[in-house]
Design a protein around this motif. Structure first.
Motif, mmCIF file in Angstrom:
data_model
loop_
_atom_site.group_PDB
_atom_site.id
_atom_site.type_symbol
_atom_site.label_atom_id
_atom_site.label_comp_id
_atom_site.label_asym_id
_atom_site.label_seq_id
_atom_site.Cartn_x
_atom_site.Cartn_y
_atom_site.Cartn_z
ATOM 1 N N HIS A 88 0.863 -1.187 0.000
ATOM 2 C CA HIS A 88 0.000 0.000 0.000
ATOM 3 C C HIS A 88 0.905 1.245 0.000
ATOM 4 O O HIS A 88 2.123 1.138 0.170
ATOM 5 N N MET A 110 -9.535 3.650 0.304
ATOM 6 C CA MET A 110 -8.554 3.576 1.398
ATOM 7 C C MET A 110 -8.081 4.972 1.777
ATOM 8 O O MET A 110 -6.924 5.333 1.592
ATOM 9 N N HIS A 143 -9.316 -0.086 -3.323
ATOM 10 C CA HIS A 143 -8.161 0.803 -3.155
ATOM 11 C C HIS A 143 -8.604 2.267 -3.054
ATOM 12 O O HIS A 143 -8.115 3.015 -2.208
ATOM 13 N N CYS A 199 -4.111 -1.435 -4.776
ATOM 14 C CA CYS A 199 -3.973 -2.596 -3.893
ATOM 15 C C CYS A 199 -5.195 -3.503 -3.931
ATOM 16 O O CYS A 199 -5.378 -4.343 -3.058
ATOM 17 N N CYS A 214 -4.338 5.982 0.253
ATOM 18 C CA CYS A 214 -3.423 4.947 -0.244
ATOM 19 C C CYS A 214 -3.103 5.291 -1.698
ATOM 20 O O CYS A 214 -3.994 5.605 -2.483
ATOM 21 N N GLN A 262 -1.016 3.273 -3.692
ATOM 22 C CA GLN A 262 -0.537 2.117 -4.435
ATOM 23 C C GLN A 262 -1.744 1.239 -4.719
ATOM 24 O O GLN A 262 -2.419 0.807 -3.782
#
Ligand SMILES: [Cu+2]
Length: 246
Positions: free
Chosen positions: A161, A207, A204, A200, A196, A198
């Motif tokens: 992440h 996040m 995502h 994921c 976040c 990245q």
């Protein structure tokens, strides 16, 4: 380059050239480096642009005669080899110093273990026995004191992440099996969004989290009222997060 160096030192009053004005000491160090690089780049651009413009106008074709050839001009060649190397070394020096400042790990006043997981965040204040957990759409909030040295230990429960707070001008990977440690010195009270960064998995984009910077007194009160009262939204995520993947 000397001009850029001077401006770098006086960085506080310069425009941020498209970046957010950071609220941490570490971010302010990074932004000074960015300002220095931007100005150095602008100086090189202007210099090259003027040379091209001057050569285009001054030496535009007037006849078919071949002009005087000046290759193997040793002094000129040394000049345009040495100057860029010196420039790169100066930029490298500033980068080295800034990275050391940003990555420094002085003794912290407050430590928080941040665990990223699919798809949420867990903020654990081990010493004070406080835990905040939030999953999709809950946007958990990490509360931190202003003006004190904060150590973040960042890890992941499952996949890679990214911990990113735009107001800090700072991001780090949260990697399974690895703890990434960094320091934050927060200057400005307020609530800042985090995300976040990245990709994921399915949620995502949900996040998200917040960082709320409060005074040390408010922070102490917040810790007292949240002791052992963390909202555990996902039973599988235990205090030993970072072990088995669900
Ligand atoms: Cu993620």
């Amino acid at each position: 380059m000397a001009v850029a160096g001077g401006l770098l030192l006086a960085g506080c009053n310069l425009p941020t050239f498209g970046e957010t004005k950071p609220i941490t000491s570490q971010g302010q160090d990074s932004i000074k480096l960015w300002q220095g690089f931007f100005i150095a780049g602008a100086v090189v651009f202007l210099f090259v642009f003027c040379l091209i413009a001057w050569a285009s106008i001054r030496y535009r074709r007037r006849s078919h005669a071949i002009p005087r050839q000046t290759q193997y001009h040793t002094i000129l060649e040394i000049f345009y080899t040495v100057i860029p190397i010196v420039g790169v070394l100066i930029l490298f020096g500033f980068t080295f110093v800034t990275e050391n400042n940003v990555d420094a790990l002085p003794a912290p006043k407050v430590s928080v273990t941040v665990t990223a997981f699919q798809w949420g965040w867990r903020f654990h204040y081990a010493k004070q026995d406080v835990t905040v957990i939030g999953i999709e759409l809950q946007d958990p909030e990490m509360v931190l004191p202003q003006g004190e040295t904060v150590r973040i230990s960042l890890r992941s429960h499952d996949v890679v992440h990214g911990f990113y707070v735009p107001a800090f001008d700072f991001s780090r990977y949260a990697q399974p099996g690895i703890t990434n440690r960094f320091t934050l010195n927060l200057h400005t009270l307020g609530t800042y969004r985090g995300q976040c960064t990245q990709y994921c998995g399915l949620f995502h984009s949900l996040m998200r989290f917040r960082v709320r910077v409060v005074t040390p007194a408010q922070f102490a009160t917040w810790l007292r009222t949240h002791r052992s009262g963390g909202t555990t939204s996902r039973a599988s995520l235990t205090a030993s997060a970072g072990g088995a993947v669900r």
